[in-house]
Enzyme design. Structure first.
Site, PDB file in Angstrom:
ATOM      1  N   LYS A 128      -1.085   7.849   4.223  1.00  0.00           N
ATOM      2  CA  LYS A 128      -0.705   6.823   5.204  1.00  0.00           C
ATOM      3  C   LYS A 128       0.237   7.354   6.283  1.00  0.00           C
ATOM      4  CE  LYS A 128       2.496   4.719   1.823  1.00  0.00           C
ATOM      5  NZ  LYS A 128       2.099   5.576   0.678  1.00  0.00           N
ATOM      6  N   ASN A 151       7.793   2.236   6.601  1.00  0.00           N
ATOM      7  CA  ASN A 151       8.057   3.228   5.573  1.00  0.00           C
ATOM      8  C   ASN A 151       8.012   4.646   6.141  1.00  0.00           C
ATOM      9  OD1 ASN A 151       8.556   3.539   2.686  1.00  0.00           O
ATOM     10  ND2 ASN A 151       6.568   4.553   2.594  1.00  0.00           N
ATOM     11  N   HIS A 201       4.026   4.974  -8.854  1.00  0.00           N
ATOM     12  CA  HIS A 201       5.132   4.047  -9.128  1.00  0.00           C
ATOM     13  C   HIS A 201       4.907   3.247 -10.416  1.00  0.00           C
ATOM     14  CE1 HIS A 201       6.657   5.036  -5.191  1.00  0.00           C
ATOM     15  NE2 HIS A 201       5.547   4.624  -4.621  1.00  0.00           N
TER      16      HIS A 201
END
Length: 464
Positions: A128, A151, A201
């Site tokens: 990304k 982010n 995560h």
């Protein structure tokens, strides 16, 4: 104020009781923005002595602060609770606040409620940042004041009125993490994409399914949903007005299919060739997909992909993302420190290896964040002559690699020195950790810089 802002919502904040929870990068950004708009929040952090940059202390001095463990009813009195995305909403005090308050969210949701300008949003487990940076560069070369934020780049509230050049923003290019998307409900996008969904995560989510659902939230208010035809987990679960796909499979049922042909390296829209990866500065099939996504997202705001294809060729990639460091006697050294999960490392191994020869010495390890590193086994067996592992979870490699495949070391210096003993002409020494860096470094950039420093020192020693 400019027309980039919803002034009515700002006025509502000015008459409300607002809390900021967490004073990391996004928390401080929210504080600066709110103070600038005449809103004086109360600031919380669970750390007794959170680190504060000297330049930010002046802003904290203007508001009431409370540091230390949160009480269960800590946020009961507040109308709005703006939470750092790094803090889980399952934290008991925040979970309790959500029972009676729908306005518990991160800075991206605050941005969404105030912003009036076009947004293109990108999420995914991998790639990304490259897509966001490439799209920013691509649109900038056409004269658009496009700003990468979220982010990646800068926090969204730092650029909500003006871009880096002090001029109003034409379009926001937002990278959004699953953490940010958990509490983002109102973000309207011209186009949004989920590039891929692979386990990451897992120390924060109860299941892969929960993690995947958080990514798909990006589609909720998007005018165009762009999913990965090669990855079913990226497909919108809700009905969308306009759905396009990208991928490498030959066929797709989407309205428009943005296709990268692995064999010819052509970038196509449906059956029409737009250009070829060989015309660009980046190589590898993963960058072929990145390029076609950039074109698809730009097309959503009116860019002609054929006419503007030449503007893609200037982008040379991100630091610490498969970046060439040095060539020493025919051995290449590559920094992919940004590979903080398994799929990123798999992409690097498959992208850099042009054949089935085991010509890669892989430096890996760190904090695996609960991931199963054995998922790397097939790619390592195919492409890697030796793994050199260090960091918190280095011994996890012992569970699935043969002793002759693995060297365990204590730090980056030892890793680089060991790699020098193992390579021959035509080999690649690749730092692609498949793990986070927080066990030993400030961030992945710090880890990449350490790798580069040690590589250059080792090469210099060869020349003496």
């Amino acid at each position: 104020m400019t027309d980039a802002l919803n002034n009515e919502f700002i006025e509502e904040l000015q008459s409300s009781n607002v809390a900021i929870v967490g004073i990391g990068m996004s928390g401080m950004s929210a504080l600066r923005f709110l103070l600038n708009k005449g809103v004086f929040p109360k600031v919380f952090d669970s750390r007794l002595t959170p680190p504060v940059a000297e330049k930010d202390q002046q802003f904290l001095n203007q508001v009431e602060r409370k540091f230390g463990e949160f009480k269960l009813d800590e946020f009961k009195e507040f109308d709005y609770v703006i939470v750092s995305p790094g803090i889980s909403l399952k934290e008991p005090a925040l979970a309790n606040a959500q029972r009676y308050n729908e306005n518990v969210f991160c800075d991206v949701e605050l941005f969404a409620r105030i912003n009036t300008k076009p947004v293109i949003a990108v999420t995914g487990s991998n790639g990304k940042s490259t897509v966001v940076a490439w799209l920013e560069d691509f649109l900038g070369r056409m004269g658009k004041n496009a700003v990468a934020c979220g982010n990646f780049g800068v926090p969204v509230l730092d650029v909500i009125e003006y871009g880096y050049n002090g001029e109003p923003v034409d379009v926001y290019i937002m990278e959004l993490s699953s953490f940010q998307l958990e509490s983002t409900h109102s973000l309207i996008c011209e186009a949004a994409t989920v590039l891929n969904v692979t386990p990451d995560h897992m120390d924060r989510y109860e299941s892969f399914s929960e993690y995947g659902r958080s990514k798909l939230r990006i589609y909720h208010h998007s005018k165009l949903c762009l999913y990965n035809n090669d990855d079913f987990e990226t497909k919108p679960l809700l009905n969308c007005n306009k759905v396009h796909a990208f991928g490498t499979e030959a066929q797709s049922r989407a309205e428009n299919y943005w296709y990268f042909n692995n064999e010819t390296e052509d970038l196509c829209l449906n059956n029409e060739v737009i250009g070829n990866l060989g015309q660009l500065s980046l190589s590898g099939s993963h960058n072929g997909l990145n390029a076609i996504v950039v074109l698809a997202l730009a097309n959503a705001i009116g860019v002609d992909p054929v006419a503007e294809f030449h503007n893609l060729s200037h982008f040379s990639g991100l630091p610490h993302r498969c970046k060439f460091i040095a060539d020493a006697n025919g051995v290449l050294f590559v920094d992919d420190s940004k590979a903080t999960n398994i799929a990123s490392t798999q992409a690097a191994l498959n992208g850099l290896s042009k054949n089935d020869n085991k010509n890669i010495v892989l430096i890996a390890g760190g904090d695996a964040k609960g991931a199963d590193l054995s998922e790397l086994q097939a790619d390592i067996n195919k492409h890697v002559k030796k793994v050199i592992a260090f960091g918190k979870d280095k011994t996890k490699f012992v569970d699935f690699l043969k002793p002759e495949q693995l060297v365990l070391v204590s730090n980056m210096s030892e890793a680089v020195n060991q790699s020098m003993k193992l390579v021959e002409q035509g080999d690649i020494v690749l730092l692609s950790p498949a793990c986070a860096s927080i066990d030993m470094y400030k961030n992945y950039q710090h880890r990449g810089a350490d790798f580069k420093q040690n590589v250059l020192a080792a090469i210099s020693g060869l020349n003496k």
